[in-house]
Design a protein around this motif. Structure first.
Motif, PDB file in Angstrom:
ATOM      1  N   GLY A  44       0.832  -1.189   0.000  1.00 24.02           N
ATOM      2  CA  GLY A  44       0.000   0.000   0.000  1.00 24.02           C
ATOM      3  C   GLY A  44       0.871   1.245   0.000  1.00 24.02           C
ATOM      4  N   PHE A  45       0.300   2.347   0.439  1.00 25.33           N
ATOM      5  CA  PHE A  45       1.069   3.604   0.464  1.00 25.33           C
ATOM      6  C   PHE A  45       2.065   3.556   1.620  1.00 25.33           C
ATOM      7  CE2 PHE A  45       2.019   7.961   1.612  1.00 25.33           C
ATOM      8  CZ  PHE A  45       2.258   8.541   0.369  1.00 25.33           C
ATOM      9  N   VAL A  46       3.346   3.711   1.296  1.00 22.27           N
ATOM     10  CA  VAL A  46       4.410   3.690   2.306  1.00 22.27           C
ATOM     11  C   VAL A  46       4.927   5.114   2.479  1.00 22.27           C
ATOM     12  CG1 VAL A  46       6.674   2.784   2.913  1.00 22.27           C
ATOM     13  CG2 VAL A  46       5.036   1.333   1.694  1.00 22.27           C
ATOM     14  N   GLU A  47       4.853   5.627   3.684  1.00 22.25           N
ATOM     15  CA  GLU A  47       5.261   7.008   3.948  1.00 22.25           C
ATOM     16  C   GLU A  47       6.775   7.159   3.936  1.00 22.25           C
ATOM     17  OE1 GLU A  47       4.804  10.872   4.258  1.00 22.25           O
ATOM     18  OE2 GLU A  47       3.025   9.590   4.362  1.00 22.25           O
ATOM     19  N   ASP A  48       7.469   6.261   4.599  1.00 22.82           N
ATOM     20  CA  ASP A  48       8.921   6.373   4.742  1.00 22.82           C
ATOM     21  C   ASP A  48       9.617   5.361   3.823  1.00 22.82           C
ATOM     22  OD1 ASP A  48      11.529   6.786   5.501  1.00 22.82           O
ATOM     23  OD2 ASP A  48      11.294   5.992   7.533  1.00 22.82           O
ATOM     24  N   LEU A  49      10.181   5.854   2.742  1.00 21.69           N
ATOM     25  CA  LEU A  49      10.854   4.983   1.776  1.00 21.69           C
ATOM     26  C   LEU A  49      12.330   4.756   2.114  1.00 21.69           C
ATOM     27  CD1 LEU A  49       9.429   6.475  -1.555  1.00 21.69           C
ATOM     28  CD2 LEU A  49       8.440   4.698  -0.102  1.00 21.69           C
ATOM     29  N   LYS A  50      12.825   5.478   3.094  1.00 25.32           N
ATOM     30  CA  LYS A  50      14.266   5.506   3.348  1.00 25.32           C
ATOM     31  C   LYS A  50      14.893   4.150   3.660  1.00 25.32           C
ATOM     32  CE  LYS A  50      15.820   9.192   5.289  1.00 25.32           C
ATOM     33  NZ  LYS A  50      16.185  10.252   6.275  1.00 25.32           N
ATOM     34  N   PRO A  51      14.295   3.293   4.491  1.00 28.45           N
ATOM     35  CA  PRO A  51      14.966   2.020   4.798  1.00 28.45           C
ATOM     36  C   PRO A  51      15.268   1.190   3.552  1.00 28.45           C
ATOM     37  CG  PRO A  51      13.197   2.421   6.367  1.00 28.45           C
ATOM     38  CD  PRO A  51      13.062   3.462   5.295  1.00 28.45           C
ATOM     39  N   GLU A  52      14.307   1.106   2.635  1.00 26.03           N
ATOM     40  CA  GLU A  52      14.515   0.322   1.412  1.00 26.03           C
ATOM     41  C   GLU A  52      15.495   1.018   0.472  1.00 26.03           C
ATOM     42  OE1 GLU A  52      11.566   1.023   2.744  1.00 26.03           O
ATOM     43  OE2 GLU A  52      10.732  -0.938   3.271  1.00 26.03           O
ATOM     44  N   ILE A  53      15.459   2.359   0.426  1.00 26.45           N
ATOM     45  CA  ILE A  53      16.432   3.107  -0.387  1.00 26.45           C
ATOM     46  C   ILE A  53      17.844   2.785   0.092  1.00 26.45           C
ATOM     47  CG2 ILE A  53      17.337   5.398  -0.934  1.00 26.45           C
ATOM     48  CD1 ILE A  53      14.426   6.420  -0.812  1.00 26.45           C
ATOM     49  N   HIS A  54      18.051   2.862   1.385  1.00 20.48           N
ATOM     50  CA  HIS A  54      19.382   2.628   1.947  1.00 20.48           C
ATOM     51  C   HIS A  54      19.854   1.198   1.721  1.00 20.48           C
ATOM     52  CE1 HIS A  54      19.392   6.261   4.919  1.00 20.48           C
ATOM     53  NE2 HIS A  54      19.117   6.607   3.679  1.00 20.48           N
ATOM     54  N   ALA A  55      18.913   0.249   1.690  1.00 21.52           N
ATOM     55  CA  ALA A  55      19.290  -1.148   1.479  1.00 21.52           C
ATOM     56  C   ALA A  55      19.542  -1.454   0.009  1.00 21.52           C
ATOM     57  CB  ALA A  55      18.188  -2.062   2.020  1.00 21.52           C
ATOM     58  N   ALA A  56      18.743  -0.866  -0.884  1.00 25.30           N
ATOM     59  CA  ALA A  56      18.777  -1.273  -2.294  1.00 25.30           C
ATOM     60  C   ALA A  56      19.670  -0.407  -3.171  1.00 25.30           C
ATOM     61  CB  ALA A  56      17.361  -1.259  -2.860  1.00 25.30           C
ATOM     62  N   ALA A  57      19.622   0.899  -2.994  1.00 17.96           N
ATOM     63  CA  ALA A  57      20.307   1.809  -3.922  1.00 17.96           C
ATOM     64  C   ALA A  57      21.818   1.568  -4.003  1.00 17.96           C
ATOM     65  CB  ALA A  57      20.003   3.263  -3.565  1.00 17.96           C
ATOM     66  N   PRO A  58      22.521   1.378  -2.894  1.00 19.14           N
ATOM     67  CA  PRO A  58      23.966   1.134  -3.010  1.00 19.14           C
ATOM     68  C   PRO A  58      24.295  -0.154  -3.752  1.00 19.14           C
ATOM     69  CG  PRO A  58      23.377   1.736  -0.750  1.00 19.14           C
ATOM     70  CD  PRO A  58      22.098   1.465  -1.485  1.00 19.14           C
ATOM     71  N   VAL A  59      23.484  -1.181  -3.548  1.00 24.57           N
ATOM     72  CA  VAL A  59      23.712  -2.463  -4.224  1.00 24.57           C
ATOM     73  C   VAL A  59      23.561  -2.283  -5.734  1.00 24.57           C
ATOM     74  CG1 VAL A  59      22.842  -4.817  -4.521  1.00 24.57           C
ATOM     75  CG2 VAL A  59      22.969  -3.802  -2.230  1.00 24.57           C
ATOM     76  N   LEU A  60      22.496  -1.595  -6.148  1.00 25.96           N
ATOM     77  CA  LEU A  60      22.251  -1.376  -7.569  1.00 25.96           C
ATOM     78  C   LEU A  60      23.289  -0.435  -8.177  1.00 25.96           C
ATOM     79  CD1 LEU A  60      18.365  -1.079  -7.440  1.00 25.96           C
ATOM     80  CD2 LEU A  60      19.705  -2.967  -8.403  1.00 25.96           C
ATOM     81  N   GLY A  61      23.647   0.605  -7.448  1.00 27.90           N
ATOM     82  CA  GLY A  61      24.655   1.540  -7.944  1.00 27.90           C
ATOM     83  C   GLY A  61      25.983   0.853  -8.192  1.00 27.90           C
ATOM     84  N   GLU A  62      26.380   0.014  -7.249  1.00 36.09           N
ATOM     85  CA  GLU A  62      27.661  -0.684  -7.389  1.00 36.09           C
ATOM     86  C   GLU A  62      27.605  -1.700  -8.530  1.00 36.09           C
ATOM     87  OE1 GLU A  62      30.723  -3.532  -7.166  1.00 36.09           O
ATOM     88  OE2 GLU A  62      28.637  -4.038  -6.713  1.00 36.09           O
ATOM     89  N   LEU A  63      26.532  -2.460  -8.607  1.00 37.07           N
ATOM     90  CA  LEU A  63      26.390  -3.490  -9.633  1.00 37.07           C
ATOM     91  C   LEU A  63      26.402  -2.894 -11.037  1.00 37.07           C
ATOM     92  CD1 LEU A  63      25.632  -6.359 -10.689  1.00 37.07           C
ATOM     93  CD2 LEU A  63      23.235  -5.703 -10.302  1.00 37.07           C
ATOM     94  N   LEU A  64      25.547  -1.913 -11.284  1.00 35.34           N
ATOM     95  CA  LEU A  64      25.419  -1.348 -12.626  1.00 35.34           C
ATOM     96  C   LEU A  64      26.677  -0.572 -13.030  1.00 35.34           C
ATOM     97  CD1 LEU A  64      21.682  -0.230 -12.469  1.00 35.34           C
ATOM     98  CD2 LEU A  64      22.628  -2.244 -13.614  1.00 35.34           C
ATOM     99  N   THR A  65      27.293   0.103 -12.067  1.00 32.15           N
ATOM    100  CA  THR A  65      28.547   0.804 -12.359  1.00 32.15           C
ATOM    101  C   THR A  65      29.621  -0.194 -12.779  1.00 32.15           C
ATOM    102  OG1 THR A  65      28.057   2.619 -10.830  1.00 32.15           O
ATOM    103  CG2 THR A  65      30.381   2.242 -11.377  1.00 32.15           C
ATOM    104  N   ARG A  66      29.723  -1.291 -12.056  1.00 36.31           N
ATOM    105  CA  ARG A  66      30.716  -2.312 -12.399  1.00 36.31           C
ATOM    106  C   ARG A  66      30.460  -2.869 -13.800  1.00 36.31           C
ATOM    107  NH1 ARG A  66      29.852  -5.569  -8.509  1.00 36.31           N
ATOM    108  NH2 ARG A  66      28.777  -7.255  -9.611  1.00 36.31           N
TER     109      ARG A  66
END
Length: 200
Positions: A44-66
């Protein structure tokens, strides 16, 4: 919660002829793409997106950059860069934005290629096979129009309704036969300051 990656794709496009004329130096465009489960799917509607951003974004950034750096050969060779995301139909545009509009994602790429410019971007919502548009610009000079490019592609089976397609793009070279000048000549012709290009 760790990000669930269903698959990755790497696309390399080489332009040898443009406008009926052979390119003096072929233009090479690279796209590194990950198809991931939307970490907010089914909540449903999630107010605080930060926990998932912090968990997912670095993994994706590192993977795609590599993936980009390995395909190009080095970060130094990358001349123009950009990013994009498409969220599936059950998600919000904010979900696509959340994974790419954070320094935890983009700084991996900026550091690896030694960039100064901001990352050009596109974030949209769509079904499987939706157009993936990755706008590019020179990694150090936003006014270098020869490197205003767009990678156009799609993933036939993604995004599913509960997925997000996340991508980085790169170019080695600019448009073949580019001949529209750059913004600095426009500014000079108009008598405008580079720090206030619209003269407002």
């Amino acid at each position: 919660m760790a990000i669930e990656i269903r698959k990755t794709l790497l696309q390399v496009e080489t332009t040898l002829v443009e406008g009926g004329k052979a390119a003096q130096t072929p233009l090479k465009l690279y796209a590194a793409i990950a198809v991931v489960k939307n970490p907010w799917a089914g909540q449903g509607f999630v107010e605080d997106l930060k926990p998932e951003i912090h968990a997912a974004a670095p993994v994706l950034g590192e993977l795609l950059t590599r993936m980009i750096v390995e395909a190009v050969g080095s970060g130094e060779k990358v001349e123009a860069y950009g990013k994009a995301a498409i969220v599936g139909l059950d998600g919000e545009i904010e979900h696509a934005s959340a994974l790419i509009h954070t320094l935890r994602f983009g700084n991996h790429y900026r550091t690896a290629v030694g960039a100064k410019s901001y990352l050009a971007f596109c974030n949209t919502r769509g079904p499987a096979n939706a157009p993936l548009m990755i706008p590019l610009m020179d990694k150090n000079d936003e006014g270098r129009r020869s490197h205003y490019l767009t990678i156009q592609t799609s993933v036939a089976d993604a995004p599913a309704a509960n997925e997000i397609v996340v991508a980085l793009g790169a170019s080695v070279g600019g448009r073949p036969h580019h001949r529209i000048g750059d913004r600095y000549q426009d500014l000079k012709d108009l008598g405008n300051d580079a720090n206030n290009p619209a003269a407002v």
